[in-house]
Design a protein around this motif. Structure first.
Motif, PDB file in Angstrom:
ATOM      1  N   ARG A  13       0.835  -1.199   0.000  1.00 12.21           N
ATOM      2  CA  ARG A  13       0.000   0.000   0.000  1.00 12.21           C
ATOM      3  C   ARG A  13       0.874   1.254   0.000  1.00 12.21           C
ATOM      4  O   ARG A  13       0.595   2.212  -0.711  1.00 12.21           O
ATOM      5  CB  ARG A  13      -0.940  -0.027   1.215  1.00 12.21           C
ATOM      6  CG  ARG A  13      -2.046   0.953   1.152  1.00 12.21           C
ATOM      7  CD  ARG A  13      -3.236   0.601   2.037  1.00 12.21           C
ATOM      8  NE  ARG A  13      -3.004   0.617   3.458  1.00 12.21           N
ATOM      9  CZ  ARG A  13      -2.880  -0.463   4.225  1.00 12.21           C
ATOM     10  NH1 ARG A  13      -2.927  -1.664   3.706  1.00 12.21           N
ATOM     11  NH2 ARG A  13      -2.697  -0.351   5.521  1.00 12.21           N
ATOM     12  N   PHE A  43      -5.170   2.482  -7.089  1.00 13.31           N
ATOM     13  CA  PHE A  43      -5.645   2.963  -5.794  1.00 13.31           C
ATOM     14  C   PHE A  43      -6.614   1.962  -5.169  1.00 13.31           C
ATOM     15  O   PHE A  43      -6.523   1.665  -3.966  1.00 13.31           O
ATOM     16  CB  PHE A  43      -6.320   4.335  -5.923  1.00 13.31           C
ATOM     17  CG  PHE A  43      -6.905   4.801  -4.624  1.00 13.31           C
ATOM     18  CD1 PHE A  43      -6.105   5.394  -3.662  1.00 13.31           C
ATOM     19  CD2 PHE A  43      -8.253   4.610  -4.349  1.00 13.31           C
ATOM     20  CE1 PHE A  43      -6.635   5.799  -2.446  1.00 13.31           C
ATOM     21  CE2 PHE A  43      -8.790   5.012  -3.133  1.00 13.31           C
ATOM     22  CZ  PHE A  43      -7.981   5.605  -2.178  1.00 13.31           C
ATOM     23  N   ALA A  44      -7.564   1.456  -5.953  1.00 13.88           N
ATOM     24  CA  ALA A  44      -8.547   0.499  -5.431  1.00 13.88           C
ATOM     25  C   ALA A  44      -7.856  -0.763  -4.909  1.00 13.88           C
ATOM     26  O   ALA A  44      -8.192  -1.254  -3.819  1.00 13.88           O
ATOM     27  CB  ALA A  44      -9.574   0.149  -6.503  1.00 13.88           C
ATOM     28  N   SER A  47      -6.109   0.053  -1.718  1.00 10.55           N
ATOM     29  CA  SER A  47      -7.093   0.188  -0.634  1.00 10.55           C
ATOM     30  C   SER A  47      -7.562  -1.168  -0.133  1.00 10.55           C
ATOM     31  O   SER A  47      -7.784  -1.353   1.069  1.00 10.55           O
ATOM     32  CB  SER A  47      -8.293   1.009  -1.107  1.00 10.55           C
ATOM     33  OG  SER A  47      -7.901   2.323  -1.389  1.00 10.55           O
ATOM     34  N   ASP A  50      -5.723  -2.899   2.654  1.00 11.44           N
ATOM     35  CA  ASP A  50      -6.009  -2.509   4.039  1.00 11.44           C
ATOM     36  C   ASP A  50      -6.881  -3.557   4.714  1.00 11.44           C
ATOM     37  O   ASP A  50      -6.628  -3.937   5.857  1.00 11.44           O
ATOM     38  CB  ASP A  50      -6.675  -1.139   4.065  1.00 11.44           C
ATOM     39  CG  ASP A  50      -6.805  -0.586   5.474  1.00 11.44           C
ATOM     40  OD1 ASP A  50      -6.034  -1.016   6.359  1.00 11.44           O
ATOM     41  OD2 ASP A  50      -7.661   0.274   5.691  1.00 11.44           O
ATOM     42  N   ASP A  75      -2.328   3.958   5.437  1.00 10.42           N
ATOM     43  CA  ASP A  75      -3.627   4.560   5.107  1.00 10.42           C
ATOM     44  C   ASP A  75      -3.485   6.061   4.900  1.00 10.42           C
ATOM     45  O   ASP A  75      -3.996   6.623   3.926  1.00 10.42           O
ATOM     46  CB  ASP A  75      -4.649   4.321   6.230  1.00 10.42           C
ATOM     47  CG  ASP A  75      -5.033   2.872   6.379  1.00 10.42           C
ATOM     48  OD1 ASP A  75      -4.805   2.087   5.440  1.00 10.42           O
ATOM     49  OD2 ASP A  75      -5.565   2.518   7.445  1.00 10.42           O
ATOM     50  N   ILE A  79      -4.181   7.779   1.217  1.00  9.80           N
ATOM     51  CA  ILE A  79      -5.328   8.674   1.064  1.00  9.80           C
ATOM     52  C   ILE A  79      -4.884  10.133   1.026  1.00  9.80           C
ATOM     53  O   ILE A  79      -5.339  10.912   0.184  1.00  9.80           O
ATOM     54  CB  ILE A  79      -6.368   8.401   2.163  1.00  9.80           C
ATOM     55  CG1 ILE A  79      -7.014   7.031   1.898  1.00  9.80           C
ATOM     56  CG2 ILE A  79      -7.423   9.501   2.217  1.00  9.80           C
ATOM     57  CD1 ILE A  79      -7.951   6.535   2.954  1.00  9.80           C
ATOM     58  N   THR A 131     -12.485   5.670   6.769  1.00 16.84           N
ATOM     59  CA  THR A 131     -11.479   5.204   5.806  1.00 16.84           C
ATOM     60  C   THR A 131     -12.147   4.554   4.598  1.00 16.84           C
ATOM     61  O   THR A 131     -11.740   4.804   3.454  1.00 16.84           O
ATOM     62  CB  THR A 131     -10.516   4.211   6.488  1.00 16.84           C
ATOM     63  OG1 THR A 131      -9.884   4.871   7.590  1.00 16.84           O
ATOM     64  CG2 THR A 131      -9.456   3.716   5.517  1.00 16.84           C
ATOM     65  N   GLN A 134     -13.718   7.342   2.481  1.00 17.82           N
ATOM     66  CA  GLN A 134     -12.693   8.084   1.744  1.00 17.82           C
ATOM     67  C   GLN A 134     -12.212   7.289   0.537  1.00 17.82           C
ATOM     68  O   GLN A 134     -12.092   7.826  -0.567  1.00 17.82           O
ATOM     69  CB  GLN A 134     -11.509   8.422   2.661  1.00 17.82           C
ATOM     70  CG  GLN A 134     -11.817   9.483   3.684  1.00 17.82           C
ATOM     71  CD  GLN A 134     -10.699   9.679   4.684  1.00 17.82           C
ATOM     72  OE1 GLN A 134      -9.769   8.878   4.785  1.00 17.82           O
ATOM     73  NE2 GLN A 134     -10.782  10.758   5.446  1.00 17.82           N
ATOM     74  N   SER A 135     -11.957   6.012   0.738  1.00 17.38           N
ATOM     75  CA  SER A 135     -11.495   5.165  -0.370  1.00 17.38           C
ATOM     76  C   SER A 135     -12.552   5.051  -1.459  1.00 17.38           C
ATOM     77  O   SER A 135     -12.236   5.139  -2.648  1.00 17.38           O
ATOM     78  CB  SER A 135     -11.121   3.772   0.143  1.00 17.38           C
ATOM     79  OG  SER A 135     -10.020   3.860   1.024  1.00 17.38           O
TER      80      SER A 135
END
Length: 186
Positions: A13, A43-44, A47, A50, A75, A79, A131, A134-135
């Motif tokens: 990440r 990005f996905a 994410s 996480d 994180d 972000i 979180t 936001q993602s």
């Protein structure tokens, strides 16, 4: 340094951050739909690590101090970097990002004070919801070109405002509980 599968997912990440930043700069220079969607996909996937790192750490009993340190850092780097890039590109207003980053700094500072007292403050459900929101907001904002006649950016902005509300609420909740449980006890 304990490099287990959970920590390697967290590091992935972190390593995704410069890749996304470069993709966004290239997309801005070339105005290429492919690069916008590629940045959203990277990005996905980042994410999703996480959720995966936490699942693996709990399932295989791989919870380490390194993981406790790196996971929230990853994180914030992911972000925060994307939000800053979206301001740079003119896709998100700066004040939104300032509020989100200030909340992250305040909660991180509070966690530092708690850690100094031997207390680990884990993410609560509102922090986790923040979180996730936001993602979920950032994926359509990164993939801002219409696809099949649908423009994903308005959905991304709507979810970002929801995430902003959760950000402020969860930050206030952390700080209130910290004050109530720790500072008043002194």
């Amino acid at each position: 340094m304990t490099l287990n599968l959970a920590n390697m997912l967290t590091l992935a990440r972190i390593f995704a951050v410069p890749v996304i930043v470069v993709l966004l700069y290239l997309e801005q220079a070339m105005q290429t739909v492919l690069l916008a969607y590629l940045s959203a996909i990277v990005f996905a996937l980042a994410s999703l690590t996480d959720m995966a790192d936490g699942y693996v750490a709990r399932r295989q009993n791989l919870i380490t101090n390194l993981g406790k340190f790196l996971d929230p850092l990853a994180d914030k780097l992911l972000i925060g970097s994307v939000l800053i890039m979206l301001v740079e590109l003119g896709w998100v207003e700066a004040w939104i990002v300032v509020v989100i980053i200030c909340r992250e700094l305040a909660v991180t500072g509070m966690r530092g004070v708690a850690a100094d007292r031997g207390v680990v403050i884990a993410a609560d459900r509102f922090g986790k919801m923040k979180t996730i929101a936001q993602s979920l907001a950032l994926v359509p904002l990164l993939a801002h070109y219409p696809i099949f006649g649908y423009d994903p950016a308005p959905l991304g902005m709507f979810v970002l405002y929801v995430a902003l509300g959760l950000t402020v609420f969860s930050g206030g909740n952390y700080l209130y509980n910290f004050y109530k449980n720790w500072l008043q006890a002194e």
